[in-house]
Design a protein around this motif. Structure first.
Motif, mmCIF file in Angstrom:
data_model
loop_
_atom_site.group_PDB
_atom_site.id
_atom_site.type_symbol
_atom_site.label_atom_id
_atom_site.label_comp_id
_atom_site.label_asym_id
_atom_site.label_seq_id
_atom_site.Cartn_x
_atom_site.Cartn_y
_atom_site.Cartn_z
ATOM 1 N N HIS A 1 -54.037 15.667 -3.988
ATOM 2 C CA HIS A 1 -55.336 15.663 -4.672
ATOM 3 C C HIS A 1 -55.961 14.280 -4.567
ATOM 4 C CE1 HIS A 1 -54.346 19.579 -6.550
ATOM 5 N NE2 HIS A 1 -53.116 19.071 -6.617
ATOM 6 N N GLY B 1 -48.105 9.472 -8.048
ATOM 7 C CA GLY B 1 -49.449 8.932 -7.952
ATOM 8 C C GLY B 1 -49.470 7.778 -6.963
ATOM 9 N N ARG C 1 -46.362 17.160 -6.553
ATOM 10 C CA ARG C 1 -47.804 16.925 -6.666
ATOM 11 C C ARG C 1 -48.074 15.477 -6.295
ATOM 12 N NH1 ARG C 1 -52.529 18.778 -9.746
ATOM 13 N NH2 ARG C 1 -53.880 16.966 -10.123
ATOM 14 N N HIS D 1 -58.824 11.668 -5.696
ATOM 15 C CA HIS D 1 -59.709 11.381 -6.828
ATOM 16 C C HIS D 1 -60.566 10.171 -6.497
ATOM 17 C CE1 HIS D 1 -57.213 14.149 -9.219
ATOM 18 N NE2 HIS D 1 -56.163 13.487 -8.754
ATOM 19 N N ASP E 1 -51.244 12.650 -6.458
ATOM 20 C CA ASP E 1 -52.591 12.268 -6.872
ATOM 21 C C ASP E 1 -52.916 10.906 -6.285
ATOM 22 O OD1 ASP E 1 -53.565 14.346 -8.937
ATOM 23 O OD2 ASP E 1 -51.518 13.901 -9.606
ATOM 24 N N TYR F 1 -53.678 11.693 -16.118
ATOM 25 C CA TYR F 1 -52.789 12.349 -15.166
ATOM 26 C C TYR F 1 -51.354 11.873 -15.397
ATOM 27 C CZ TYR F 1 -57.324 12.921 -12.893
ATOM 28 O OH TYR F 1 -58.643 13.204 -12.638
#
Length: 493
Positions: free
Chosen positions: A316, A229, A251, A318, A253, A342
């Motif tokens: 991603h 993140g 991933r 947000h 975020d 998350y």
């Protein structure tokens, strides 16, 4: 011969041209500051703390103006000063390549001259922006070609006022402590020079192994296959997100408070010599208005940085997602936003820096006396801004001012040549575009202070100077005692 064909090829030719330019301009100026000794120790006229871009150009300007007895101290090894090859993670500089930056008005000292000498004119034309590693190479060359007095591996632990109007600089190198005596100190210490990285308190209860700030050393290889993140949408947040993705994070975020990414760099639109030289002359309320507006609009991340992130399908974004909760769960943390929860294995805060004098132990002896903007300027009710309120209120040569006159006179000899100077002087200390103009203002102010402080010595030198211009044999005295009589004709006329 055309300008193209006469341009030097290779660094040897460029350096020869620079030496010729300096010789034609009678630079650097002759050393003129009277030496001082205290208890058998030579006093250093100026100690510059920080050997990055700002420290180098400050050194170059002082040398140019004949302040030869100065030194630059940096804790990093040679070639790793500043952010460029440490925690900067963009591929290229964010500034346009043609900005002259620290060149001090000397064409042969520009990044363009350096790059063309190495790679040729066609390569310069094809270049979009300077790769950050190449920019670091340029600064290493800049230091060498100007023969600047940089000492690496030196940490400054304390700046202590002395009763004789000088400063003790307590330094540490290779496990040994030494105290230098200085007349002036320049803090060329970058973005975090008066504080440090800002991390929101929500991370206080999370083990340090689960998070980092963008200014930290991060083992990106260890993030391979992990959920990462990133908090923030500025340039550093984007660059760190891209670096994690390129290291094969599973991933990514990106959590952003705003409803959209900022799109317009407002200050770029009014960039001019007027802003560079005029901002410091604005009334206080107008300085505040300019910077508050620009800060609220925010600076967008460069388009290449955003595309570098969005190119990955596992990235991603947000929006409207401030972090409202952060919990540690075994081997990961859970980020809570208004949109959901998350799980991430590692969290990177791209949340900038804060001004907090208590975070700087080297300033502990003087910090309580430093005047901040909140001490002298009431923030407008419709423009509250904690960052601006915490900015130091600086004099004409970037020197600190006292909260109470007479409480700490030594502050007039400590110069804040780093990013927090922006509210007082404009953007002259933290970015490439006007760094030479900032260093010129700084150096001239220090030169003025040194000369005034030594006025008795300079006046004595004026009186003692006895090298004759005339030797007495240039002209003989006319011993005629009277003028010849005028003719009667001229007399009657």
């Amino acid at each position: 011969m055309s300008a193209l064909s006469s341009f030097p090829n290779g660094l040897d030719a460029l350096e020869a041209r620079l030496r010729q330019d300096l010789a034609w301009l009678e630079l650097p100026g002759k050393s003129w500051v009277p030496p001082r000794d205290v208890d058998g120790q030579r006093v250093v006229d100026v100690v510059i703390i920080g050997g990055g871009m700002a420290g180098l150009v400050a050194s170059g300007m002082l040398k140019r103006l004949g302040v030869a007895n100065h030194v630059v101290l940096d804790m990093a090894p040679a070639g790793r000063e500043g952010p460029w090859v440490t925690f900067a993670r963009m591929r290229t500089l964010r500034s346009p390549k043609q900005l002259t930056g620290p060149a001090m008005g000397l064409p042969a000292l520009t990044f363009r001259a350096y790059y063309e000498a190495l790679h040729g004119r066609e390569a310069w034309v094809a270049l979009d922006r300077a790769p950050r590693e190449t920019w670091m190479d340029y600064l290493v060359w800049y230091r060498r070609v100007l023969d600047l007095p940089v000492r690496n591996g030196v940490t400054v632990d304390a700046i202590l006022p002395r009763p004789d109007d000088m400063l003790d600089i307590v330094c540490r190198q290779d496990g040994h402590t030494k105290t230098m005596i200085a007349r002036h100190v320049v803090l060329a210490t970058g973005r975090d020079g008066l504080g440090g990285p800002f991390v929101p308190p929500i991370a206080d209860d999370i083990e340090r192994k689960f998070w980092a700030h963008t200014a930290d050393a991060i083992d990106f290889a260890a993030l391979r296959g992990k959920r990462v993140g990133v908090v923030g949408a500025g340039a550093s947040a984007m660059d760190n997100a891209a670096t994690a993705l390129e290291a094969a994070a599973a991933r990514l975020d990106l959590f952003v408070r705003r409803t959209d990414l900022p799109r317009i760099n407002k200050f770029t639109g009014i960039g001019s010599h007027g802003v560079v030289h005029g901002f410091a002359g604005l009334p206080d309320d107008w300085k505040w208005r300019f910077l508050d507006y620009a800060m609220r609009a925010q600076t967008p991340p460069p388009r290449p940085s955003v595309l570098r992130v969005s190119a990955f399908p596992q990235a991603h974004l947000h929006l409207k997602s401030p972090i409202t909760g952060l919990e540690q769960h075994g081997d990961h943390v859970v980020v809570t936003t208004p949109k959901g929860r998350y799980p991430v294995d590692f969290l990177i805060f791209g949340t900038g820096f804060k001004i907090e004098l208590t975070n700087r132990p080297e300033l502990a002896a003087v910090a309580p006396y430093i005047r901040l903007w909140r001490d002298r300027f009431p923030a407008p009710a419709d423009m509250p801004n904690g960052e601006l309120e915490a900015s130091p209120d600086l004099g004409n040569a970037f020197e600190f001012l006292e909260t109470e006159p007479g409480a700490c006179p030594a502050l007039s000899r400590i110069h804040c040549f780093n990013f927090p100077a922006t509210l007082s002087h404009g953007k002259l200390t933290g970015d490439i575009p006007a760094i030479s103009e900032g260093a010129d203002r700084l150096a001239r102010g220090i030169v003025r202070a040194l000369f005034v402080a030594d006025r008795e010595r300079h006046f004595a030198d004026l009186q003692a100077f006895d090298t004759p211009e005339l030797l007495g044999d240039e002209w003989a005295d006319d011993e005629t005692e009277s003028l010849p009589e005028l003719s009667s004709e001229r007399t009657s006329t």
